[in-house]
Design a protein around this motif. Structure first.
Motif, PDB file in Angstrom:
ATOM      1  N   PRO A 148       3.454   6.534  -0.512  1.00  0.00           N
ATOM      2  CA  PRO A 148       3.612   6.654   0.941  1.00  0.00           C
ATOM      3  C   PRO A 148       2.719   7.754   1.511  1.00  0.00           C
ATOM      4  N   PHE A 149       2.577   7.729   2.817  1.00  0.00           N
ATOM      5  CA  PHE A 149       1.835   8.772   3.525  1.00  0.00           C
ATOM      6  C   PHE A 149       2.660  10.062   3.554  1.00  0.00           C
ATOM      7  N   ASN A 150       1.961  11.189   3.520  1.00  0.00           N
ATOM      8  CA  ASN A 150       2.615  12.494   3.648  1.00  0.00           C
ATOM      9  C   ASN A 150       3.709  12.668   2.603  1.00  0.00           C
ATOM     10  N   ARG A 175      -5.556   8.537   0.787  1.00  0.00           N
ATOM     11  CA  ARG A 175      -5.444   7.072   0.732  1.00  0.00           C
ATOM     12  C   ARG A 175      -5.191   6.507   2.127  1.00  0.00           C
ATOM     13  N   ASP A 176      -4.255   7.175   2.840  1.00  0.00           N
ATOM     14  CA  ASP A 176      -3.881   6.713   4.172  1.00  0.00           C
ATOM     15  C   ASP A 176      -5.077   6.760   5.132  1.00  0.00           C
ATOM     16  N   GLN A 177      -5.827   7.844   5.039  1.00  0.00           N
ATOM     17  CA  GLN A 177      -6.915   8.056   5.995  1.00  0.00           C
ATOM     18  C   GLN A 177      -8.175   7.281   5.650  1.00  0.00           C
ATOM     19  N   SER A 181       6.896   6.618  17.654  1.00  0.00           N
ATOM     20  CA  SER A 181       6.190   5.971  16.553  1.00  0.00           C
ATOM     21  C   SER A 181       4.848   6.664  16.377  1.00  0.00           C
ATOM     22  N   LEU A 182       4.739   7.411  15.304  1.00  0.00           N
ATOM     23  CA  LEU A 182       3.507   8.170  15.049  1.00  0.00           C
ATOM     24  C   LEU A 182       2.713   7.529  13.915  1.00  0.00           C
ATOM     25  N   GLY A 183       1.544   7.061  14.251  1.00  0.00           N
ATOM     26  CA  GLY A 183       0.622   6.573  13.230  1.00  0.00           C
ATOM     27  C   GLY A 183       1.072   5.322  12.512  1.00  0.00           C
ATOM     28  N   ALA A 184       1.922   4.532  13.128  1.00  0.00           N
ATOM     29  CA  ALA A 184       2.450   3.345  12.452  1.00  0.00           C
ATOM     30  C   ALA A 184       1.979   2.037  13.099  1.00  0.00           C
ATOM     31  N   LEU A 185       2.012   1.976  14.422  1.00  0.00           N
ATOM     32  CA  LEU A 185       1.763   0.677  15.066  1.00  0.00           C
ATOM     33  C   LEU A 185       0.305   0.242  14.960  1.00  0.00           C
ATOM     34  N   ILE A 208      13.030   3.908  10.675  1.00  0.00           N
ATOM     35  CA  ILE A 208      12.823   2.615  10.012  1.00  0.00           C
ATOM     36  C   ILE A 208      11.413   2.579   9.434  1.00  0.00           C
ATOM     37  N   ASP A 209      11.296   1.956   8.284  1.00  0.00           N
ATOM     38  CA  ASP A 209       9.969   1.841   7.659  1.00  0.00           C
ATOM     39  C   ASP A 209       9.949   0.663   6.694  1.00  0.00           C
ATOM     40  N   LEU A 210       8.751   0.102   6.540  1.00  0.00           N
ATOM     41  CA  LEU A 210       8.532  -1.015   5.621  1.00  0.00           C
ATOM     42  C   LEU A 210       8.676  -0.612   4.174  1.00  0.00           C
ATOM     43  N   SER A 211       8.331   0.636   3.869  1.00  0.00           N
ATOM     44  CA  SER A 211       8.179   1.047   2.483  1.00  0.00           C
ATOM     45  C   SER A 211       9.479   1.589   1.897  1.00  0.00           C
ATOM     46  N   VAL A 260       9.992   4.955  14.482  1.00  0.00           N
ATOM     47  CA  VAL A 260       9.498   3.656  14.012  1.00  0.00           C
ATOM     48  C   VAL A 260       8.297   3.862  13.077  1.00  0.00           C
ATOM     49  N   GLY A 261       8.418   3.391  11.853  1.00  0.00           N
ATOM     50  CA  GLY A 261       7.382   3.655  10.849  1.00  0.00           C
ATOM     51  C   GLY A 261       7.476   5.107  10.430  1.00  0.00           C
ATOM     52  N   CYS A 262       8.699   5.502  10.042  1.00  0.00           N
ATOM     53  CA  CYS A 262       9.008   6.936   9.824  1.00  0.00           C
ATOM     54  C   CYS A 262       8.392   7.484   8.549  1.00  0.00           C
ATOM     55  N   PHE A 318       0.837  -1.212   0.000  1.00  0.00           N
ATOM     56  CA  PHE A 318       0.000   0.000   0.000  1.00  0.00           C
ATOM     57  C   PHE A 318       0.870   1.259   0.000  1.00  0.00           C
ATOM     58  N   TYR A 319       1.875   1.297   0.875  1.00  0.00           N
ATOM     59  CA  TYR A 319       2.713   2.505   0.976  1.00  0.00           C
ATOM     60  C   TYR A 319       3.781   2.555  -0.110  1.00  0.00           C
ATOM     61  N   ASP A 320       4.135   1.405  -0.684  1.00  0.00           N
ATOM     62  CA  ASP A 320       5.089   1.466  -1.807  1.00  0.00           C
ATOM     63  C   ASP A 320       4.442   2.143  -3.017  1.00  0.00           C
ATOM     64  N   THR A 334      12.891  -1.662   6.889  1.00  0.00           N
ATOM     65  CA  THR A 334      12.728  -2.883   7.679  1.00  0.00           C
ATOM     66  C   THR A 334      11.362  -2.920   8.350  1.00  0.00           C
ATOM     67  N   ASP A 335      10.919  -4.113   8.627  1.00  0.00           N
ATOM     68  CA  ASP A 335       9.697  -4.343   9.410  1.00  0.00           C
ATOM     69  C   ASP A 335      10.079  -4.192  10.886  1.00  0.00           C
ATOM     70  N   VAL A 336       9.274  -3.486  11.642  1.00  0.00           N
ATOM     71  CA  VAL A 336       9.589  -3.294  13.065  1.00  0.00           C
ATOM     72  C   VAL A 336       9.771  -4.639  13.782  1.00  0.00           C
ATOM     73  N   PHE A 337       9.037  -5.662  13.336  1.00  0.00           N
ATOM     74  CA  PHE A 337       9.146  -6.972  14.000  1.00  0.00           C
ATOM     75  C   PHE A 337      10.434  -7.709  13.630  1.00  0.00           C
ATOM     76  N   GLY A 363       9.543  10.599   6.579  1.00  0.00           N
ATOM     77  CA  GLY A 363      10.531  11.068   7.546  1.00  0.00           C
ATOM     78  C   GLY A 363      10.376  12.453   8.144  1.00  0.00           C
ATOM     79  N   TRP A 364       9.179  13.081   8.030  1.00  0.00           N
ATOM     80  CA  TRP A 364       9.087  14.481   8.503  1.00  0.00           C
ATOM     81  C   TRP A 364       9.528  14.629   9.960  1.00  0.00           C
ATOM     82  N   LEU A 365       9.188  13.645  10.784  1.00  0.00           N
ATOM     83  CA  LEU A 365       9.519  13.779  12.210  1.00  0.00           C
ATOM     84  C   LEU A 365      11.028  13.658  12.430  1.00  0.00           C
TER      85      LEU A 365
HETATM   86  C1  LIG Z   1       0.594   6.709   8.438  1.00  0.00           C
HETATM   87  S1  LIG Z   1       2.242   6.388   8.035  1.00  0.00           S
HETATM   88  C2  LIG Z   1       3.083   7.423   9.224  1.00  0.00           C
HETATM   89  C3  LIG Z   1       4.460   7.794   8.784  1.00  0.00           C
HETATM   90  C4  LIG Z   1       5.215   8.745   9.696  1.00  0.00           C
HETATM   91  N1  LIG Z   1       5.337   8.227  11.052  1.00  0.00           N
HETATM   92  C5  LIG Z   1       4.555  10.102   9.715  1.00  0.00           C
HETATM   93  O1  LIG Z   1       4.124  10.531  10.772  1.00  0.00           O
HETATM   94  O2  LIG Z   1       4.480  10.736   8.648  1.00  0.00           O
HETATM   95  C6  LIG Z   1       2.540   4.759   8.672  1.00  0.00           C
HETATM   96  C7  LIG Z   1       3.909   4.215   8.328  1.00  0.00           C
HETATM   97  O3  LIG Z   1       4.167   3.060   9.130  1.00  0.00           O
HETATM   98  C8  LIG Z   1       4.885   2.140   8.344  1.00  0.00           C
HETATM   99  N2  LIG Z   1       4.702   0.804   8.901  1.00  0.00           N
HETATM  100  C9  LIG Z   1       3.547   0.127   9.037  1.00  0.00           C
HETATM  101  N3  LIG Z   1       3.770  -1.096   9.541  1.00  0.00           N
HETATM  102  C10 LIG Z   1       5.114  -1.184   9.755  1.00  0.00           C
HETATM  103  C11 LIG Z   1       5.968  -2.208  10.236  1.00  0.00           C
HETATM  104  N4  LIG Z   1       5.496  -3.398  10.594  1.00  0.00           N
HETATM  105  N5  LIG Z   1       7.302  -1.960  10.306  1.00  0.00           N
HETATM  106  C12 LIG Z   1       7.798  -0.766   9.907  1.00  0.00           C
HETATM  107  N6  LIG Z   1       7.028   0.237   9.430  1.00  0.00           N
HETATM  108  C13 LIG Z   1       5.703   0.034   9.347  1.00  0.00           C
HETATM  109  C14 LIG Z   1       4.283   2.292   6.968  1.00  0.00           C
HETATM  110  O4  LIG Z   1       5.109   1.772   5.945  1.00  0.00           O
HETATM  111  C15 LIG Z   1       4.045   3.797   6.881  1.00  0.00           C
HETATM  112  O5  LIG Z   1       5.099   4.478   6.263  1.00  0.00           O
END
Ligand SMILES: C[S@@+](CC[C@H](N)C(=O)[O-])C[C@H]1O[C@@H](n2cnc3c(N)ncnc32)[C@H](O)[C@@H]1O
Length: 289
Positions: free
Chosen positions: A19-21, A212-214, A126-130, A82-85, A60-62, A14-16, A110-113, A65-67
């Motif tokens: 991406p968000f933002n 798309r994200d929302q 970690s903003l909006g990622a977990l 770190i981010d999946l995308s 985490v889930g950057c 989805f994010y590839d 990378t995947d956080v897990f 990268g704005w933050l």
């Molecule tokens: C809504 S975006 C937020 C991005 C960023 N934190 C921001 O505030 O703009 C969610 C992000 O979390 C990442 N993400 C989701 N699941 C993840 C995982 N398991 N490991 C790493 N990143 C992940 C997504 O790829 C996506 O870029």
């Protein structure tokens, strides 16, 4: 394949795609970071932490990268994002270069897990990622291990009550998307409805990436402060501040648990009556007691 990995695969794809933002250019994103310290204006409790002796931060889930960029640019902090995308991480690196921050920032796909590291950081954010993973408790346990002694964990998540009115507003479109039958006309209609609510920018790619994200996300969960406080307690952390009471000092968490129930009605009023953009997001700053 576990449910966790299935979600990870869907979210990465989805994010590839977008991406968000994610705006038209890296330069425009760099100009936004340079022009205004959005941590200071949006997250005053995190701003206070960063003004102290903080040298390292993990994001985490950057995403793009704005933050991380803001923390390196405005506070001089060394950041690892770190981010999946891959698309998001490539853009984050481009923005870093535009801001001449390459010496302070590092972005890893990378995947956080599966993030294999023994490093610890003064601040883990970690903003909006977990809430886009299949296992919030598991993810919290993993990110908490990256917090250095005396450090801070900062989370942003969708709120179960605060998010409900926004989801309800877009429910017909979300249902079509989930069934795989959202046609181009419906997509454009939903995007127009979103853009009317969220008119902060004229960058069309950026609006589309937020929309798309929302609205069309393949996987999101919503949470409460009560729930998150419990999960944090189980891993040895305590809530120190939250957006639920607008970052005011906390006397008694139970009062906030009652307060957060009212978030649904205030979000509904803001969205339906004032036509204000309320995505239903809350933050928590946690420390080891
Ligand atoms: C809504 S975006 C937020 C991005 C960023 N934190 C921001 O505030 O703009 C969610 C992000 O979390 C990442 N993400 C989701 N699941 C993840 C995982 N398991 N490991 C790493 N990143 C992940 C997504 O790829 C996506 O870029």
């Amino acid at each position: 394949v576990s449910n966790r990995d299935q979600v990870t695969t869907a979210v990465a794809a989805f994010y590839d795609e977008l991406p968000f933002n994610y705006g038209e250019t890296a330069q425009s994103a760099a100009a936004i970071v340079r022009g205004r310290n959005q941590v200071e204006s949006t997250y005053p409790d995190l701003d206070q932490v960063l003004r102290r002796q903080v040298s390292s931060l993990l994001d985490v889930g950057c995403g793009a990268g704005w933050l991380s960029h803001t923390c390196s640019f405005h506070y001089g902090v060394r950041t690892v994002g770190i981010d999946l995308s891959t698309t998001a991480v490539l853009r984050a690196r481009e923005i870093s270069a535009a801001l001449e921050l390459d010496a302070l920032t590092e972005f890893r796909v990378t995947d956080v897990f599966r993030h294999e590291t023994s490093e610890t950081f003064d601040v883990v954010v970690s903003l909006g990622a977990l809430h886009h993973t299949a296992d919030l408790p598991g993810a919290l346990g993993i990110v908490a291990e990256r917090v250095a002694p005396g450090g801070v964990l900062y989370l942003g998540l969708y709120h179960a009550y605060g998010r409900a009115p926004f989801l309800a507003l877009f429910e017909p479109y979300r249902r079509l998307e989930a069934a795989g039958v959202l046609g181009p006309d419906d997509f454009e209609a939903a995007l127009a409805m979103y853009a009317e609510l969220d008119n902060r920018t004229t960058d069309r790619t950026l609006v589309r990436s937020w929309f798309r994200d929302q609205v069309l996300h393949p996987h999101e969960t919503q949470h409460t402060l009560r729930e998150v406080a419990g999960l944090l307690e189980a891993i040895g952390f305590a809530v120190a501040s939250t957006s639920i009471n607008r970052f005011e000092p906390i006397d008694d968490l139970n009062e906030l648990f009652e307060l957060e129930v009212g978030y649904e009605e205030s979000a509904r009023l803001a969205l339906e009556v004032e036509r204000r953009y309320v995505p239903g997001f809350f933050t928590v700053l946690a420390k080891r007691p």
